[in-house]
Design an enzyme around this catalytic site. Sequence first.
Site, PDB file in Angstrom:
ATOM      1  N   TRP A   1       0.842  -1.204   0.000  1.00 30.03           N
ATOM      2  CA  TRP A   1       0.000   0.000   0.000  1.00 30.03           C
ATOM      3  C   TRP A   1       0.878   1.256   0.000  1.00 30.03           C
ATOM      4  O   TRP A   1       0.538   2.268  -0.611  1.00 30.03           O
ATOM      5  CB  TRP A   1      -0.896  -0.011   1.246  1.00 30.03           C
ATOM      6  CG  TRP A   1      -1.744   1.216   1.383  1.00 30.03           C
ATOM      7  CD1 TRP A   1      -2.992   1.416   0.861  1.00 30.03           C
ATOM      8  CD2 TRP A   1      -1.423   2.419   2.087  1.00 30.03           C
ATOM      9  NE1 TRP A   1      -3.451   2.663   1.190  1.00 30.03           N
ATOM     10  CE2 TRP A   1      -2.511   3.301   1.946  1.00 30.03           C
ATOM     11  CE3 TRP A   1      -0.319   2.844   2.835  1.00 30.03           C
ATOM     12  CZ2 TRP A   1      -2.538   4.567   2.510  1.00 30.03           C
ATOM     13  CZ3 TRP A   1      -0.335   4.109   3.399  1.00 30.03           C
ATOM     14  CH2 TRP A   1      -1.441   4.957   3.243  1.00 30.03           C
ATOM     15  N   HIS A   2       2.024   1.158   0.687  1.00 26.95           N
ATOM     16  CA  HIS A   2       2.884   2.338   0.769  1.00 26.95           C
ATOM     17  C   HIS A   2       3.578   2.642  -0.557  1.00 26.95           C
ATOM     18  O   HIS A   2       3.989   3.766  -0.794  1.00 26.95           O
ATOM     19  CB  HIS A   2       3.950   2.141   1.862  1.00 26.95           C
ATOM     20  CG  HIS A   2       3.376   2.215   3.241  1.00 26.95           C
ATOM     21  ND1 HIS A   2       2.826   1.119   3.867  1.00 26.95           N
ATOM     22  CD2 HIS A   2       3.235   3.248   4.099  1.00 26.95           C
ATOM     23  CE1 HIS A   2       2.387   1.487   5.068  1.00 26.95           C
ATOM     24  NE2 HIS A   2       2.617   2.765   5.224  1.00 26.95           N
ATOM     25  N   GLY A   3       3.710   1.648  -1.383  1.00 30.40           N
ATOM     26  CA  GLY A   3       4.324   1.899  -2.674  1.00 30.40           C
ATOM     27  C   GLY A   3       4.832   0.624  -3.294  1.00 30.40           C
ATOM     28  O   GLY A   3       5.067  -0.370  -2.602  1.00 30.40           O
TER      29      GLY A   3
END
Lengths: 338, 479
Positions: free
Chosen positions: B324-326
């Site tokens: 989700w963060h990248g």
Amino acid sequence: MIRFWRNLLLFFAVLAAVKGLVLLLSAGYYERVIHDTRAKTLLLDRQAGRINTVFIGSSRTFTSIDPARFDSLTGHRTCSFNFGVSSFFIPHTFRTAEVLMARRDLALHYLGVELSLPRFDTSIDPFRWEAWEQPRFYLPYLFNAPPDTAGSHSRRAEQYLNTYLFTLLSPALRLRMAVAAHTDDAARRQQFEADLTGSPDGYLPDNHGLDAGTGLGRDSAELPAYHSRSLLVYSRSGNEAVNPEYREEIDRLIGLAQRHRVRLFFYLPNRMTPEEARALIPLFRSIDAQHRLHLPHDPRFDALFLPRFSMDRGHVNYGGSQIYTGLMAEAFVKQMVP
Amino acid sequence: MLFTTASYFAFLLVVLTLWFQTPVRYRWVVMLAASYFFYATWNPGFVLLLALTTGVAYGTALRIGRTPDREAQKRWLRTGVVLVLAPLLFYKYFNFFSATLQAGLKPLGLSGFLPAHHYLLPVGISFYTFQTLSYLIDVYRGYVRPEKHAGIFAVYVAFFPQLLAGPIERGRQLLPQWRHPHPAFSYSDAVAGLQLIIWGLFKKIVLANRLQEYVDTVFDQPEQHYGLGVWLACFFFSFQLFCDFSAYSDIAVGSARMFGVRLSQNFANRVYASRSRTEFWQGWHRTLTAWFRDYIYTPLSKQTRDRRVLYLNLLVVYLLTGLWHGAQWGFIVWGLLNGLWVLTEQVTRPARRAFFERLGFGPELRLHQILSTMLVFTAGALMGLWFRAATFAEGKTLFRHLFVADWSLPASGSSSRLLVIVLGLVGMDVVHRLMDARPIDVLLQQQSRWVRWAYAVGVAELILTLGRYDNVRFYYFQF
């Protein structure tokens, strides 16, 4: 809601009062050293009548023009002084040029002014008198910004507002200066003052005062980009937009120089950010040849961007300054000296 | 427009005044205009994407609500989820997956297809996409009825304090507050909001920005730093991330509170002092953790009692949290490490407890708790190394350098700078201890007027005196 607004205003009033109190208490301590432009002026004053050439600019000028070498390369037809100051940009530089030109006690023949962009993302010392004058130049400048740079200018405007407001209120810088100025350690105090003024001719031969961190590090990877940006000045010009407000300021300064019989010239900083290159190179080209110092493009110029001649990505080191001063002197003798 | 700027504060006060001067039934217009203007100051082009996502979710939810057939509802839900997720997948993950796929197929001579795009990631896209997805799923599950008023729904998605980095709010929590806003201005809400904002500004401008100066020095030049310098950077990064993100949440919650809107508390006050990673995740970015629990873990796990499947699901959730963060291997490694640590904690808990009690060193002992906190914090800091490193290769370099005996610190770790940071962190922890589990406004409500004023003026003076204004962006904006 009236109560809320009333208390909010009261809050800001109390905040300002406490700040004012701290300022009052600490004012006497930093008076001597805080005005880095004043410190530089004082240094110049001590040599008034002798100095005939002054270079005004940011830390890039401060660290890269060595007056002693410059004078020797011009055959001592100049006696120069480096008025480079950290975070010193237009409109402050132009205002200082104006003041120096108007001074009758200086035997000023040549005045070089570094082109720069107004920057507000670094601390503005509220006690630099020029800080109060910023909106006069900055707002029309912003209004006249070419459309392609409008976005970055609006971000700058926000940074400006922020920095300006906070710095005007904050005594942090002054407290830091007060502590440094009042230290019992004489060597440290001298070092501190040297950081502001450099050597007697105004030149900063090494990196003290400019927090160079742990050296070039990753910055070295960015040097080729700085190099290629600087080379753009040697390429053919296109239809380039210049900020009319900036151009007007240049013309005004040229007019003043003619009135005061000073040979005024502008030069580009030796390291430019992308934004600076976009704005300053067209501006530089728009200035007539007798008012700009155009450096020759040869291997010495390319060498300026090598890691071994760099203090960090934005500044040359001592070795770089010797090369740069040589190039400046060569161009100066060719273009400025009759 | 950033939360730490004077222009944001001016904007907030103008919108607040307009909001309470407008008749209740038209207030959504004020808030929607303000929120879209706020978002447009970042990148006007992405406003269209926000509006499109809002429109898709609004229309799909109405469709789900109007369709009695469960299968048809499910089809609409799938359509809605795909359409809402598509921009996020394209902007955030396309390049990573195309590069990975091409690297995998290179030995077969297949390359050059799916070229990378160079579009900027729209700020806040992960947050508003997840908020919109939760709404769609909740409508499908019957937890919330579809919002019929398009304007109110648009405000729910775009409310400016939480638009860029959360908290990720559920429809059932926020929509009723937009349907029935506080009719009159509340002085106590406005003051509570300001108290939260000031606390957030202190954590961001004084602490996070100062910590960042040191952390960036090390993480931006991994090849030049060794030993103690890298260890300190890892520890500082943990604090930086907390101070930065919780500051954002405080300012978001405080700004919303001024309008009488209650947002979720996204962080436990002393989450950095957790005694286990499980406890840590209960107090860290709570709204995202709850999102993954409710929409990924629970649906995956409800059909099974097999422990191995449950553990696998747990790992999947942490992997997705990292992702989700990248789309970077560093985030994936960070997510997996967290998952493995939590899993190990859960699997070994009874055995560990029995072991320590046999030694007479049970978890109720203070020393045991202190050592647990230190261990968990250190583990979190080491996992954070992979989170912060710009690339996986740089993460490996820094990890190797941790174990080099070198006691030097970079210039940004001078004693005077470290002193301010350490005193600031200690000060923050003292306040957090006083707060216990309460937000700061609740703590201050119980104090005298003089204490409240001293807090506001004192903290504001600290911000103005010790603040660093150069690193203005919040860390989580990149996600």
